[in-house]
Design an enzyme around this catalytic site. Structure first.
Site, PDB file in Angstrom:
ATOM      1  N   GLN A  12       0.156   4.347  -7.635  1.00  0.00           N
ATOM      2  CA  GLN A  12       1.371   3.869  -8.314  1.00  0.00           C
ATOM      3  C   GLN A  12       1.318   2.375  -8.617  1.00  0.00           C
ATOM      4  O   GLN A  12       1.790   1.931  -9.663  1.00  0.00           O
ATOM      5  CB  GLN A  12       2.638   4.252  -7.556  1.00  0.00           C
ATOM      6  CG  GLN A  12       2.767   3.819  -6.126  1.00  0.00           C
ATOM      7  CD  GLN A  12       4.152   4.199  -5.556  1.00  0.00           C
ATOM      8  OE1 GLN A  12       5.136   4.288  -6.278  1.00  0.00           O
ATOM      9  NE2 GLN A  12       4.215   4.413  -4.257  1.00  0.00           N
ATOM     10  N   THR A 105       0.444  -4.094   4.181  1.00  0.00           N
ATOM     11  CA  THR A 105       1.629  -3.305   4.482  1.00  0.00           C
ATOM     12  C   THR A 105       2.533  -3.925   5.548  1.00  0.00           C
ATOM     13  O   THR A 105       2.063  -4.696   6.391  1.00  0.00           O
ATOM     14  CB  THR A 105       1.176  -1.899   4.971  1.00  0.00           C
ATOM     15  OG1 THR A 105       2.302  -1.155   5.442  1.00  0.00           O
ATOM     16  CG2 THR A 105       0.184  -2.013   6.120  1.00  0.00           C
ATOM     17  N   TYR A 135      -2.908   3.663  10.922  1.00  0.00           N
ATOM     18  CA  TYR A 135      -2.886   3.135   9.560  1.00  0.00           C
ATOM     19  C   TYR A 135      -2.601   1.631   9.587  1.00  0.00           C
ATOM     20  O   TYR A 135      -3.333   0.826   8.992  1.00  0.00           O
ATOM     21  CB  TYR A 135      -1.817   3.873   8.730  1.00  0.00           C
ATOM     22  CG  TYR A 135      -1.438   3.164   7.447  1.00  0.00           C
ATOM     23  CD1 TYR A 135      -2.308   3.113   6.360  1.00  0.00           C
ATOM     24  CD2 TYR A 135      -0.191   2.538   7.321  1.00  0.00           C
ATOM     25  CE1 TYR A 135      -1.958   2.458   5.191  1.00  0.00           C
ATOM     26  CE2 TYR A 135       0.165   1.890   6.144  1.00  0.00           C
ATOM     27  CZ  TYR A 135      -0.717   1.841   5.092  1.00  0.00           C
ATOM     28  OH  TYR A 135      -0.378   1.190   3.942  1.00  0.00           O
ATOM     29  N   LYS A 139      -5.138  -1.501   8.500  1.00  0.00           N
ATOM     30  CA  LYS A 139      -4.740  -2.452   7.457  1.00  0.00           C
ATOM     31  C   LYS A 139      -4.760  -3.881   8.004  1.00  0.00           C
ATOM     32  O   LYS A 139      -5.160  -4.821   7.306  1.00  0.00           O
ATOM     33  CB  LYS A 139      -3.354  -2.101   6.902  1.00  0.00           C
ATOM     34  CG  LYS A 139      -3.313  -0.810   6.086  1.00  0.00           C
ATOM     35  CD  LYS A 139      -4.172  -0.847   4.835  1.00  0.00           C
ATOM     36  CE  LYS A 139      -3.589  -1.745   3.761  1.00  0.00           C
ATOM     37  NZ  LYS A 139      -4.429  -1.729   2.525  1.00  0.00           N
TER      38      LYS A 139
END
Length: 290
Positions: A12, A105, A135, A139
């Site tokens: 996206q 993030t 996750y 990151k």
């Protein structure tokens, strides 16, 4: 003309980069988009060969392993994509002298109730990371690999990303609101949405100023997913009963932070930055989707 290579072009954020540069900067930026099938960022020789041939000024890395629950099951792959590949990109950026823009993030932070009290405007960029899931951990490791290897980078942290392309919370709610009369939505996870269009606009501004380092790009305001769902239905004139529930109602493999609001004061201090209020950002997105 600036030459930019875009990794993760089918996501996206990647699609938003292409749309905006296509529409607004066709004479200023030559953008070469790569999906994972065009160029797998974990195939280092392939990446090296392509970069040496293209000689980019900037590499925009939107590629990531973003399945938060899936990362708990595929730890090696998540680390390879989220930490090892960015490290290699950074080494190439030193050799070929391009700037690396890398997306990270809100999940790098611990997201405690105490932090919510301490940082009502959101975490500052320099707050110590302490991810609660794999996750977020990978990151964070990717961020550190970049910082420790080169100064010529921009790390952009986003949260609750939503835009007109791909799948996201806003589009899911619009779909479910048409299909169901009642919905349960989590009301004990706090943050704010990053709208893809606003993210790209701010990133282009950062590139134009020659900025380096880490920046948070999200919307103003502090809400829960429940608040966001209610606003989506109200602004879209969709009648659906929304029940606020705790996260326990939806058990997940990966733990989610209670609070993951990103503070935006640092980027707001950059001239011509545009940080939108979440309501305005949501209205813009709904207008685009309609």
């Amino acid at each position: 003309m600036m030459k930019a290579l875009l990794l993760g072009a089918s996501g996206q954020l990647g699609k938003e980069w292409q749309r905006i540069i296509d529409e607004d900067y066709p004479d200023e930026i030559k953008l070469l988009p790569y999906t994972s099938s065009d160029l797998d960022i974990t195939h280092y020789q392939e990446v090296s060969d392509e970069f040496r041939e293209q000689k980019p000024d900037v590499v925009i890395n939107c590629a990531a392993f973003t399945d938060v629950d899936g990362a708990e099951d595929h730890k090696k792959l998540a680390r390879k994509v989220n930490m090892e590949a960015p490290l290699y990109l950074t080494e190439l950026s030193q050799q070929l002298e391009f700037k690396l823009m890398h997306f990270s993030t809100d999940y790098v932070f611990p997201g405690t109730k105490r932090n919510k009290k301490e940082f009502p405007g959101g975490y500052p960029e320099e707050h110590p990371a302490d991810p609660v899931n794999w996750y977020g951990k990978t990151k964070w490791e990717g961020e550190q690999a970049i910082r420790q290897t080169t100064e010529n980078h921009l790390i952009i942290r986003v949260s609750w990303l939503c835009g007109q392309f791909g799948s996201n919370f806003v589009k899911t709610m619009l779909k479910l609101g048409q299909e169901r009369e009642e919905l349960q939505v989590v009301n004990d996870q706090w943050g704010s949405p990053s709208f893809a269009e606003n993210v790209v606009e701010n990133c282009l501004n950062l590139l134009g100023t020659g900025a380096m380092g880490t920046y948070h790009v999200t919307s103003k305001g502090l809400i829960t997913w429940y608040d966001l769902a209610k606003a989506i239905f109200k602004k879209s004139d969709i009648e659906v009963h929304v029940e606020a529930v705790d996260s326990d109602a939806f058990p997940t493999k990966a733990k989610r932070p209670y609070f993951s609001k990103l503070g935006t004061q640092k980027i707001e201090d950059i001239e011509d930055s545009k940080i939108v209020d979440w309501r305005k950002g949501l209205q813009n997105l709904l207008d685009q989707l309609q």
